[in-house]
Scaffold this motif. Structure first.
Motif, PDB file in Angstrom:
ATOM      1  N   ILE A 290       1.004  -1.239   0.201  1.00  0.00           N
ATOM      2  CA  ILE A 290      -0.299  -0.253  -0.243  1.00  0.00           C
ATOM      3  C   ILE A 290       1.324   1.214   0.184  1.00  0.00           C
ATOM      4  CG2 ILE A 290      -2.158   1.149   0.915  1.00  0.00           C
ATOM      5  CD1 ILE A 290      -2.183  -1.410   2.914  1.00  0.00           C
ATOM      6  N   MET A 291       0.954   2.201  -1.191  1.00  0.00           N
ATOM      7  CA  MET A 291       1.171   3.168  -1.056  1.00  0.00           C
ATOM      8  C   MET A 291       0.297   4.638  -0.957  1.00  0.00           C
ATOM      9  SD  MET A 291       5.154   4.631  -1.924  1.00  0.00           S
ATOM     10  CE  MET A 291       4.972   6.742  -2.690  1.00  0.00           C
ATOM     11  N   GLU A 292       0.474   5.343   0.335  1.00  0.00           N
ATOM     12  CA  GLU A 292      -0.699   6.733   0.462  1.00  0.00           C
ATOM     13  C   GLU A 292       0.670   7.721   0.721  1.00  0.00           C
ATOM     14  OE1 GLU A 292      -3.361   5.289   4.596  1.00  0.00           O
ATOM     15  OE2 GLU A 292      -1.853   7.151   4.531  1.00  0.00           O
ATOM     16  N   VAL A 293       0.223   8.613  -0.771  1.00  0.00           N
ATOM     17  CA  VAL A 293       0.741  10.253  -1.239  1.00  0.00           C
ATOM     18  C   VAL A 293       0.038  10.551  -0.647  1.00  0.00           C
ATOM     19  CG1 VAL A 293       3.154   8.888  -2.495  1.00  0.00           C
ATOM     20  CG2 VAL A 293       0.575   8.708  -3.284  1.00  0.00           C
ATOM     21  N   GLU A 294       0.170  12.476  -0.458  1.00  0.00           N
ATOM     22  CA  GLU A 294      -0.285  13.722  -0.276  1.00  0.00           C
ATOM     23  C   GLU A 294       1.084  14.402  -0.451  1.00  0.00           C
ATOM     24  OE1 GLU A 294      -1.204  13.909   3.681  1.00  0.00           O
ATOM     25  OE2 GLU A 294      -2.883  16.036   2.719  1.00  0.00           O
ATOM     26  N   ALA A 295       0.519  15.180  -1.584  1.00  0.00           N
ATOM     27  CA  ALA A 295       1.289  16.364  -1.972  1.00  0.00           C
ATOM     28  C   ALA A 295       1.246  17.911  -1.605  1.00  0.00           C
ATOM     29  CB  ALA A 295       1.624  16.565  -3.241  1.00  0.00           C
ATOM     30  N   SER A 296       1.528  18.857  -1.033  1.00  0.00           N
ATOM     31  CA  SER A 296       1.229  20.524  -1.789  1.00  0.00           C
ATOM     32  C   SER A 296       1.289  20.870  -2.777  1.00  0.00           C
ATOM     33  CB  SER A 296       1.023  20.735  -0.542  1.00  0.00           C
ATOM     34  OG  SER A 296       2.825  21.111   0.099  1.00  0.00           O
ATOM     35  N   LEU A 297       0.182  21.978  -3.252  1.00  0.00           N
ATOM     36  CA  LEU A 297       0.867  22.864  -4.231  1.00  0.00           C
ATOM     37  C   LEU A 297       1.071  24.493  -4.448  1.00  0.00           C
ATOM     38  CD1 LEU A 297      -1.127  21.233  -7.563  1.00  0.00           C
ATOM     39  CD2 LEU A 297       0.788  21.911  -7.162  1.00  0.00           C
ATOM     40  N   ASP A 298       1.778  24.806  -3.769  1.00  0.00           N
ATOM     41  CA  ASP A 298       1.633  26.643  -3.966  1.00  0.00           C
ATOM     42  C   ASP A 298       0.687  26.986  -5.224  1.00  0.00           C
ATOM     43  OD1 ASP A 298       3.036  26.867  -6.432  1.00  0.00           O
ATOM     44  OD2 ASP A 298       4.449  27.607  -4.862  1.00  0.00           O
ATOM     45  N   ALA A 299       0.535  28.512  -5.196  1.00  0.00           N
ATOM     46  CA  ALA A 299      -0.166  29.003  -6.144  1.00  0.00           C
ATOM     47  C   ALA A 299       0.992  29.339  -7.053  1.00  0.00           C
ATOM     48  CB  ALA A 299      -0.186  30.465  -5.354  1.00  0.00           C
ATOM     49  N   ASP A 300       2.146  28.893  -7.528  1.00  0.00           N
ATOM     50  CA  ASP A 300       2.240  29.167  -8.738  1.00  0.00           C
ATOM     51  C   ASP A 300       2.146  27.764  -9.534  1.00  0.00           C
ATOM     52  OD1 ASP A 300       2.666  31.557  -8.793  1.00  0.00           O
ATOM     53  OD2 ASP A 300       4.799  31.137  -7.175  1.00  0.00           O
ATOM     54  N   GLY A 301       1.753  26.922  -8.500  1.00  0.00           N
ATOM     55  CA  GLY A 301       1.883  25.084  -9.569  1.00  0.00           C
ATOM     56  C   GLY A 301       2.937  24.721  -8.894  1.00  0.00           C
ATOM     57  N   LYS A 302       3.301  24.778  -8.117  1.00  0.00           N
ATOM     58  CA  LYS A 302       5.323  24.527  -7.247  1.00  0.00           C
ATOM     59  C   LYS A 302       4.609  22.908  -6.445  1.00  0.00           C
ATOM     60  CE  LYS A 302       8.820  25.241 -10.152  1.00  0.00           C
ATOM     61  NZ  LYS A 302      10.322  24.814  -9.907  1.00  0.00           N
ATOM     62  N   ILE A 303       4.752  21.770  -6.303  1.00  0.00           N
ATOM     63  CA  ILE A 303       5.185  21.468  -4.892  1.00  0.00           C
ATOM     64  C   ILE A 303       5.860  21.796  -4.004  1.00  0.00           C
ATOM     65  CG2 ILE A 303       4.946  19.277  -4.081  1.00  0.00           C
ATOM     66  CD1 ILE A 303       4.854  18.120  -6.900  1.00  0.00           C
ATOM     67  N   THR A 304       5.060  22.360  -2.701  1.00  0.00           N
ATOM     68  CA  THR A 304       5.969  22.516  -1.327  1.00  0.00           C
ATOM     69  C   THR A 304       6.683  21.385  -0.879  1.00  0.00           C
ATOM     70  OG1 THR A 304       4.122  23.342  -0.543  1.00  0.00           O
ATOM     71  CG2 THR A 304       5.024  24.604  -2.068  1.00  0.00           C
ATOM     72  N   GLY A 305       5.641  20.503  -0.533  1.00  0.00           N
ATOM     73  CA  GLY A 305       5.500  19.129   0.406  1.00  0.00           C
ATOM     74  C   GLY A 305       5.448  18.134  -0.155  1.00  0.00           C
ATOM     75  N   TRP A 306       5.885  16.501   0.099  1.00  0.00           N
ATOM     76  CA  TRP A 306       5.771  15.544  -0.340  1.00  0.00           C
ATOM     77  C   TRP A 306       5.620  14.359   1.387  1.00  0.00           C
ATOM     78  CZ3 TRP A 306       4.120  13.965  -5.808  1.00  0.00           C
ATOM     79  CH2 TRP A 306       4.016  12.299  -5.473  1.00  0.00           C
ATOM     80  N   LYS A 307       4.836  13.890   1.035  1.00  0.00           N
ATOM     81  CA  LYS A 307       4.528  12.272   2.045  1.00  0.00           C
ATOM     82  C   LYS A 307       4.720  11.380   1.515  1.00  0.00           C
ATOM     83  CE  LYS A 307       2.732  11.660   6.737  1.00  0.00           C
ATOM     84  NZ  LYS A 307       1.177  11.474   6.962  1.00  0.00           N
TER      85      LYS A 307
END
Ligand code: FES
Ligand code: FES
Lengths: 154, 737
Positions: free
Chosen positions: B445-462
C-alpha cells in the motif's frame, strides 16, 4: 515395459516405456531431444509443442501410446540435412527474438504451423496463431517481427 | 553446449605448462598494414564492488594456450544477455575478435564470488570488473612482451591475441608472452582503458550467440542436463506453509508405480526417487493421496488483504525527513491518494529444476540459482556440511525475474542426492508447485500526499509505504531455504531479509523542499522475496499517478509539470525524448496517452515511459496498444541486448498492471496454474518502441529493471485520459474502470 516405435524427424525410433508416459518425457528423456520444454504439463503454455503431422500440438499430456504412426517433428527436425536452419528459426536469430528463450520452441512450432497454412499472415493473424504460447520475458514483439520476416522469405 | 559443465577444448595454461603455439593471424597478416590501435585514457574512478573480493587480473581473465581468452564472471545468464556484454567488453580492451573470448559464468571455486545476479548489477559490477582486468592485462602483456622482444613499448602492437614488434616484425602470442603463467597482479587505478570514442564492439548491437543454440535445440538449460545413470525425483510439497507431516503410508507405492528407487522422509520433507521421470510424477501423486498432514495455515480473506496488512504492520519507521512537511501542507492545497498492489508472481516459464550428485566426498550441484556462492552457504548450513565440500555449477534456467524457486530445487536435489550417493539426482518442480511456493513480490500500500503552491509548484510531499520484505535470498542462514523449514529439526529464517527494498523510490526524484517518507513493515501471510524492481514498481506507480493529478490540478501539461520539478538534465532529457517520440500520436475515440518517469533507485538509470491505451466504453476492458520508453543507462554496452530487456520489461509490467494478482482462500493459494493466474498472451501485447540516450563517458548502469516502475503508472495515467477514471488499485482489469 512395452515398446513403441515412433516416427520422429524422419527416422523410426523405438522406446521402451510405460504406455501412459506423455510424449514430452519420451522425447526429452528417452531420446535426448532438447527442443520441446516442460513448462506446465497441463497443456496451458505451449513450451512443449511439436508438430504432429505438421500441426503444432502440445506434447505434455499426450500419452506415447496414442501417437501411433503420426509424424512427429521437433525443433531439431526443422533443421535440414545440411544443418541449415528453417526460415522461421533463421528469422528468430536475425530478430534476436529471445531473452531466456525457454518459450522459443513453442513459438517456432506455432509459427511454422501458421506459415504452412497462411504464408502471408498479418499482425492480427500472427497474434491469434500464437496466442496459446506464453512468454514471461516479454519477447512477443520481437517474435511477431520474426514471424513476419520468415513470411517474407518463405 | 553448456559451457559451464563441458570440459573445454582449451585447457588452462597453468595446467599444461608451456606450449608454443603458432598464431595464424600475424602470419596471414604479413604484408598487410598494421592495424591502427586505439588510444588509451586513464580511468581514475572507483573499482566495482565485485573487485573487492577478487582483486587480481587472473581472477577475472585467463590466457589459454592458443592465445585466446577465457573470462570468468560470477554472474549467471538469466536471459539478460550478460555473456555477450562481457565478451564485448573484454574483446574491446584486448583488441581481439569476439570469438577469441569465451565467457565462463558462475561456478564455485572457479569464478569470483559476485553474490547474486540481481538489481541490474551485472553490467556495473561484472562487465566493468572485466573491463579493468582486461585493460590491466593488456598493459602487463605489453610490458612483458617488450622485455622478451627487447624493444620499447611504443614499438609494440597488441592485436587479436598476439603482440608484434613493428621494427623487427617479431611477434609472440599472449601464451608465449606469459610462458605458462597467468597474470596475478592486482588491478589498481589508474587503469589505462580504451578511449570510448574508438570502441569497436561496446555500444553496438552485437548479437547474442546463444539464440542460435536455442533455435537448434542444443543443450542450454539446467533442465537439459543428462548424466549417465541419472535418476529422477519429485518432492511432495506440504499442503500449506505451516503443514506438518503426521503420517505417510508408502506400503502400496512400489506395487502401484514402477521404477521407485527410494522414498525419502525427513521430518515433513517427503521426496521420491525413481528411474524414469514420469514414474516420479506418478509416485508423487500416489504419496499425495497417502499422507496425512496437520495444517495450521490460514490466510486472511482476499478482499480484506489491505486492511489485514495495515492491522499487522509494525509501528512506522521514518526513512526520510527533509524540511517540514506539516508546515508545507498548511495553507496550501493538497492532493492525497492511496494506491494498492497485490502479491505478484515471478511466474517463470520453466518450473525450477536442480541436479545433484554426492560422490562420497564432495556434493556437486547444478542449479539456475541467481547466487551460487550464497546458496552454497545456505546448503552447507542446512546439511551441516563444510562449504568446501560443496561444488556448485551455475547453469541457465528459464527467466526468473528475481529470487524465485531455483535455490529451493537445488536444496531438494542436495537432500535427495545425499541419500543416494554416486547417482545424479534430478529434481523437477511441477507448475503447481512453482506457482504456489514461489516467494512472491509483496503486496503493498502506498499513501501519498502533496501540496501545491499558487504557482503550481509542489511544496511538500509525504509517502507512507506498507510493505513486506523484498529479499529473502539464501545466505548462511539455512532457514532461507524452503526445505530447511520442513526437515527434522526445522529452522525458520532468522532475519526478515531486505526490508528497505520496499521503499525503494518512495521519495520522489523531484526537487521538493519538504519531504517525508515513512515505512510500515509487516510480516505478511504469503511467502515473499525479490521480484524485478522490488518496491519501486509500486512506489513509482503511486508517485507518478499523483504527479498526473497534481499537474491537472495545477493546470499544467503533465510532462512540463514534471520537468518543472527536475534539476537533473539527464532526467529532463529522457522526458524530452519521450515527448518527441509520442508527438505524432493521434488518438482514436476511447483512447488515452499517459506518461511516467523514474530514475531507478534514484541513483541509477533513467526511464520515461508512455502508454497508449484503449478503454472499451461498454465493457470497461482496457487494452494497451503501444508503449514507448526513452532510457539513459549511461554508457551502453550492447544496444540490442539493452533494448530487448527494456521492451520485455514494459510488456511484463503491462501484464502485472492489467491482469495479475495472486489469489488465495482459507489455507490455499488458488492461483495455481496459468488459468488461475493469467498473464498477457499475444492478443494483449502492446507494440513497443525504445530510444536510448547513450552517454559513453558516464558509468554503465544495468537495464534489467529500469522500464518496469514507470510502466504501471504510464498505463494508469493513460486509462484516466481515455476514461476519466483514476486507478488506485491494481490490477486494473475490467472491474476498476
Ligand atoms: S508444457 Fe505443455 S503446454 Fe505447457
Ligand atoms: S524468452 Fe523467456 S519466456 Fe519467452
Amino acid at each position: 515395459m512395452p515398446e513403441f516405435t515412433l516416427d520422429i524427424n524422419g527416422a523410426q525410433k523405438t522406446v521402451e516405456t510405460e504406455p501412459d508416459t506423455p510424449l514430452l518425457y519420451v522425447l526429452r528423456n528417452d531420446l535426448a531431444i532438447n527442443g520441446p520444454k516442460f513448462g506446465c504439463g497441463l497443456s496451458q503454455c505451449g513450451a512443449c509443442m511439436v508438430l504432429l503431422d505438421g500441426r503444432a500440438t502440445t506434447s505434455c499430456m499426450l500419452s506415447v501410446s496414442s501417437i501411433g504412426n503420426t509424424e512427429i517433428t521437433t525443433l531439431e527436425g526443422l533443421v535440414d540435412d545440411n544443418a541449415k536452419l528453417h526460415v522461421v528459426q533463421e528469422a528468430f536469430v536475425k530478430e534476436q527474438a529471445a531473452q531466456c528463450g525457454y518459450c522459443l520452441n513453442g513459438m517456432v512450432m506455432a509459427a511454422v504451423d501458421l506459415l504452412n497454412k497462411n504464408p502471408r499472415p498479418d499482425d492480427a493473424a500472427i497474434r491469434e496463431a500464437l496466442q496459446f504460447n506464453l512468454c514471461r520475458c516479454g519477447t512477443h514483439a520481437r517474435v511477431v517481427k520474426a514471424v513476419k520476416r520468415a513470411a517474407k522469405t518463405h | 553446449m553448456i559451457e559451464a559443465t563441458s570440459t573445454s577444448r582449451r585447457k588452462f595454461l597453468q595446467q599444461i605448462g608451456y606450449i608454443s603455439v603458432g598464431f595464424p593471424l600475424l602470419t596471414s597478416c604479413i604484408g598487410e598494414p598494421d592495424p591502427v590501435i586505439a588510444t588509451r585514457v586513464d580511468y581514475e574512478g572507483s573499482l566495482p564492488g565485485s573487485m573487492r573480493g577478487a582483486k587480481t587480473v587472473n581472477a577475472w581473465l585467463q590466457v589459454l594456450e592458443d592465445g585466446s581468452i577465457r573470462v570468468l564472471s560470477g554472474k549467471v545468464e538469466l536471459g539478460q544477455g550478460i555473456r555477450t556484454a562481457i565478451r564485448q567488453v573484454a574483446a574491446e580492451e584486448l583488441d581481439m575478435e569476439l570469438d577469441m573470448v569465451e565467457v565462463q559464468l558462475a561456478e564455485t571455486g572457479l569464478t569470483p564470488d559476485e553474490g547474486y545476479t540481481a538489481g541490474s548489477g551485472s553490467v556495473p559490477n561484472s562487465a566493468m570488473s572485466v573491463r579493468y582486468a582486461a585493460a590491466t592485462a593488456r598493459q602487463k602483456l605489453l610490458e612483458l612482451a617488450g622485455e622478451k622482444l627487447k624493444t620499447s613499448f611504443d614499438d609494440l602492437i597488441l592485436f587479436n591475441g598476439s603482440i608484434k614488434a613493428k621494427k623487427s616484425g617479431d611477434s609472440l602470442t599472449f601464451a608465449e608472452v606469459l610462458n605458462g603463467a597467468q597474470i596475478d597482479m592486482e588491478v589498481t587505478t589508474p587503469v589505462k582503458i580504451k578511449s570510448k570514442t574508438e570502441h569497436r564492439y561496446v555500444g553496438k548491437a552485437v548479437p547474442r550467440t546463444d539464440i542460435e543454440k536455442m533455435v537448434r535445440g542444443e543443450q542450454v538449460y539446467v533442465q537439459d542436463l543428462r548424466f549417465p545413470g541419472m535418476v529422477h525425483a519429485r518432492v511432495l510439497r506440504p499442503p500449506g506453509y505451516k503443514s506438518q507431516l503426521v503420517k505417510v503410508d508408502e506400503a502400496g507405492l512400489a506395487t502401484t508405480v514402477s521404477g521407485v528407487i527410494k522414498t525419502v522422509v525427513n521430518g515433513s520433507f517427503v521426496g521420491v526417487i525413481t528411474e524414469k521421470e514420469y514414474q516420479a510424477v506418478k509416485a508423487e501423486r500416489y504419496l499425495r493421496e497417502h499422507t496425512e498432514w496437520e495444517d495450521n495455515t490460514s490466510f486472511p480473506e482476499q478482499k480484506e488483504l489491505y486492511n489485514h496488512i495495515r492491522s499487522i504492520a509494525e509501528p512506522s519507521s521514518n526513512v526520510k525527513n527533509e524540511g517540514d512537511v506539516t508546515a508545507a501542507f498548511q495553507g496550501n492545497s493538497t492532493v492525497k491518494a492511496t494506491f494498492r498492489k497485490p502479491y505478484l508472481k515471478h511466474a517463470s516459464m520453466g518450473p525450477a529444476c536442480g541436479v545433484a550428485m554426492y560422490d562420497g566426498d564432495v556434493l556437486h550441484i547444478w542449479s539456475h540459482s541467481q547466487g551460487i556462492y550464497p546458496m552454497r552457504n545456505a546448503i552447507s548450513a542446512m546439511l551441516g556440511m563444510e562449504v568446501d565440500k560443496i561444488h556448485i555449477v551455475g547453469v541457465p534456467g528459464a527467466g526468473c525475474y528475481g529470487h524465485s524457486t531455483a535455490d529451493d530445487a537445488a536444496a531438494d536435489a542436495a537432500l535427495l542426492a545425499m541419500e543416494l550417493p554416486g547417482k545424479h539426482v534430478r529434481v523437477q518442480w511441477s507448475r503447481t508447485d512453482e506457482h504456489t511456493w514461489d516467494p512472491y513480490g509483496s503486496a503493498m500500500i502506498m499513501e501519498v500526499e502533496a501540496s501545491l503552491d499558487a504557482d503550481g509548484k509542489i511544496t511538500g510531499w509525504k509517502s507512507d509505504v506498507w510493505t513486506d520484505s523484498h529479499s529473502c535470498r539464501p545466505n548462511g542462514d539455512a532457514g532461507t531455504l524452503l526445505d530447511a523449514r520442513y526437515i527434522t529439526n526445522p529452522v525458520q529464517m532468522k532475519s526478515r531479509g531486505y526490508l528497505a527494498g520496499g521503499h525503494r523510490n518512495a521519495d520522489p526524484y523531484y526537487a521538493i523542499p519538504n519531504m517525508q517518507v515513512n515505512a510500515h513493515f509487516f510480516d505478511g501471510p504469503l511467502r515473499v522475496s525479490s521480484l524485478r524492481s522490488l518496491g519501486a514498481y509500486t512506489t513509482i506507480f503511486a508517485i507518478e499517478c499523483l504527479m498526473d493529478e497534481l499537474a491537472e490540478k495545477a493546470g499544467k501539461d503533465p510532462l512540463d509539470f514534471r520537468i518543472a520539478h527536475l534539476t537533473d538534465e539527464r532526467a529532463v532529457a529522457v522526458i524530452q525524448k519521450l515527448r518527441e517520440m509520442t508527438a505524432q500520436v493521434t488518438l482514436a475515440d476511447g483512447e488515452g496517452l499517459g506518461y511516467a518517469f523514474s530514475r531507478y533507485k534514484n541513483t541509477a538509470a533513467y526511464a520515461a515511459v508512455a502508454a497508449r491505451v484503449a478503454v472499451d466504453k461498454a465493457t470497461g476492458k482496457v487494452a494497451v496498444k503501444k508503449m514507448w520508453a526513452a532510457v539513459d543507462v549511461g554508457e551502453v554496452i550492447n544496444v540490442d541486448g539493452l533494448t530487448n530487456q527494456l521492451e520485455g520489461g514494459m510488456i511484463q509490467a503491462a501484464s502485472w498492471t492489467l491482469m495479475e494478482e495472486v489469489r488465495f482462500k482459507d489455507k490455499e493459494i488458488t492461483s495455481a496454474d496459468w488459468n488461475t493466474y493469467p498473464i498477457f498472451r499475444y492478443p494483449d501485447i502492446p507494440e513497443v518502441e525504445v530510444a536510448l540516450i547513450d552517454r559513453p563517458d558516464l558509468p554503465a548502469e544495468g537495464g534489467g529493471e529500469v522500464s518496469m516502475p514507470p510502466s504501471g503508472a504510464a498505463i494508469a495515467n493513460a486509462v484516466y485520459r481515455a476514461s476519466g477514471t483514476r486507478v488506485y488499485e491494481l490490477p486494473i482489469g475490467v472491474r476498476k474502470v
